[in-house]
Design an enzyme around this catalytic site. Sequence first.
Site, PDB file in Angstrom:
ATOM      1  N   VAL A  15       0.834  -1.209   0.000  1.00 44.49           N
ATOM      2  CA  VAL A  15       0.000   0.000   0.000  1.00 44.49           C
ATOM      3  C   VAL A  15       0.864   1.253   0.000  1.00 44.49           C
ATOM      4  O   VAL A  15       0.579   2.219  -0.714  1.00 44.49           O
ATOM      5  CB  VAL A  15      -0.972  -0.012   1.195  1.00 44.49           C
ATOM      6  CG1 VAL A  15      -1.865   1.222   1.163  1.00 44.49           C
ATOM      7  CG2 VAL A  15      -1.833  -1.274   1.183  1.00 44.49           C
ATOM      8  N   GLY A  16       1.944   1.252   0.784  1.00 47.34           N
ATOM      9  CA  GLY A  16       2.839   2.403   0.817  1.00 47.34           C
ATOM     10  C   GLY A  16       3.421   2.712  -0.552  1.00 47.34           C
ATOM     11  O   GLY A  16       3.502   3.880  -0.971  1.00 47.34           O
ATOM     12  N   TYR A 138      -3.518 -10.806  16.429  1.00 47.04           N
ATOM     13  CA  TYR A 138      -3.486  -9.701  15.466  1.00 47.04           C
ATOM     14  C   TYR A 138      -4.822  -8.954  15.455  1.00 47.04           C
ATOM     15  O   TYR A 138      -4.859  -7.717  15.491  1.00 47.04           O
ATOM     16  CB  TYR A 138      -3.178 -10.249  14.071  1.00 47.04           C
ATOM     17  CG  TYR A 138      -3.249  -9.232  12.962  1.00 47.04           C
ATOM     18  CD1 TYR A 138      -2.159  -8.417  12.677  1.00 47.04           C
ATOM     19  CD2 TYR A 138      -4.405  -9.076  12.194  1.00 47.04           C
ATOM     20  CE1 TYR A 138      -2.216  -7.465  11.655  1.00 47.04           C
ATOM     21  CE2 TYR A 138      -4.476  -8.138  11.176  1.00 47.04           C
ATOM     22  CZ  TYR A 138      -3.381  -7.341  10.912  1.00 47.04           C
ATOM     23  OH  TYR A 138      -3.444  -6.404   9.914  1.00 47.04           O
ATOM     24  N   LYS A 142      -5.592  -5.004  16.415  1.00 45.52           N
ATOM     25  CA  LYS A 142      -6.099  -4.063  15.422  1.00 45.52           C
ATOM     26  C   LYS A 142      -7.450  -3.465  15.845  1.00 45.52           C
ATOM     27  O   LYS A 142      -7.738  -2.290  15.565  1.00 45.52           O
ATOM     28  CB  LYS A 142      -6.226  -4.753  14.065  1.00 45.52           C
ATOM     29  CG  LYS A 142      -4.898  -4.928  13.339  1.00 45.52           C
ATOM     30  CD  LYS A 142      -4.317  -3.588  12.925  1.00 45.52           C
ATOM     31  CE  LYS A 142      -3.165  -3.733  11.969  1.00 45.52           C
ATOM     32  NZ  LYS A 142      -2.637  -2.407  11.543  1.00 45.52           N
ATOM     33  N   PRO A 165      -9.737  -1.861   4.473  1.00 47.25           N
ATOM     34  CA  PRO A 165      -9.812  -2.331   3.082  1.00 47.25           C
ATOM     35  C   PRO A 165     -10.190  -3.808   3.005  1.00 47.25           C
ATOM     36  O   PRO A 165      -9.956  -4.574   3.957  1.00 47.25           O
ATOM     37  CB  PRO A 165      -8.392  -2.107   2.567  1.00 47.25           C
ATOM     38  CG  PRO A 165      -7.522  -2.143   3.777  1.00 47.25           C
ATOM     39  CD  PRO A 165      -8.369  -1.738   4.956  1.00 47.25           C
ATOM     40  N   ARG A 210     -15.089 -13.114  -3.604  1.00 48.92           N
ATOM     41  CA  ARG A 210     -14.318 -12.167  -2.799  1.00 48.92           C
ATOM     42  C   ARG A 210     -14.403 -10.777  -3.432  1.00 48.92           C
ATOM     43  O   ARG A 210     -14.598 -10.622  -4.638  1.00 48.92           O
ATOM     44  CB  ARG A 210     -12.846 -12.589  -2.708  1.00 48.92           C
ATOM     45  CG  ARG A 210     -12.587 -13.878  -1.948  1.00 48.92           C
ATOM     46  CD  ARG A 210     -12.885 -13.740  -0.475  1.00 48.92           C
ATOM     47  NE  ARG A 210     -12.583 -14.987   0.257  1.00 48.92           N
ATOM     48  CZ  ARG A 210     -13.460 -15.943   0.489  1.00 48.92           C
ATOM     49  NH1 ARG A 210     -14.704 -15.834   0.020  1.00 48.92           N
ATOM     50  NH2 ARG A 210     -13.120 -17.022   1.179  1.00 48.92           N
TER      51      ARG A 210
END
Length: 319
Positions: A15-16, A138, A142, A165, A210
Amino acid sequence: MTKKVVLVTGGSGLVGSAIREVIAGERPENEEWIFASSKDADLCDPASTAAMFEKYKPTHVIHLAAQVGGLFANMKYKVEFWRNNIAMNDNIFQECHKRGVEKLVSCLSTCIFPDKTTFPIDETMIHDGPPHFSNEGYAYAKRMVDVQNRMYKAQHGCNFTAVIPTNIFGKHDNFHLDNSHVIPGLIHRGYLCKQKGEPFTIWGSGTPLRQFIYSNDLARLMIWTMREYQEADPIILSVGEEDEISIADVARSVAKALDFQGEVNFDTTKADGQFKKTANNAKLRKYLPDFKFTPFDEAMASTVKWFMENYETPGAVRK
């Protein structure tokens, strides 16, 4: 106009890298963008995090850095996934608060939603039940980002928020054969099948659906979130339910982009996994009713082109 200094943590990842590409095309005059990686700071360490903030003095932060891993790692190292992500997030929040950062945008994941839920999922359902046991370290870490955003706003008036996302794919992805998500894994396996003249075999029936978001589309939406979105409550960034695509159609798109002329088949002895995990993008559409997502085949062609061009470049593609 005062110049914004935007710090992106995890700036060298999928993403970065996409945000960097989008910003390079925009060339905004009133924004300076800094893409930090693990070489710039140990975000689990408060002093190291503080030193990075002191060096760059950001006015805005997009927080992408996280400890992530596949199913095996998530199940084996639940404590590490919890502790390291909690530490990173807490250090980022503290520095943003102490230094008066105007906007913090953190990145969550749909895997934080309850394991047992109804579909489509939306932003109000994050805390409605426990996440899947396999990634609870995780997922709970988050989830706390959402809690922190609301607490910092309530107590200190901070403009902190988060995006959620759906399945991301694109250039600079992790294409590792054994430890990647579905699209980069299919691209790599399809490429090798083409090289060897073998059939392209997809595990499962190919029927599960998906929602995929191209990394450059996500980048555009995250930049919009940083500039315009004012809620502390998170926002799902995704194509709509009408754009869900089957794994079989994903595989055919991969084969088309690779110009794979061989046989494409499905190994139905392998498990399919959950049939669908639909996310509701109504909140996004309320804000951006006319946002145009890149057509799936076009995004796939761009991703495959990058993969093939960089396959032999040392360190570019994880194999």
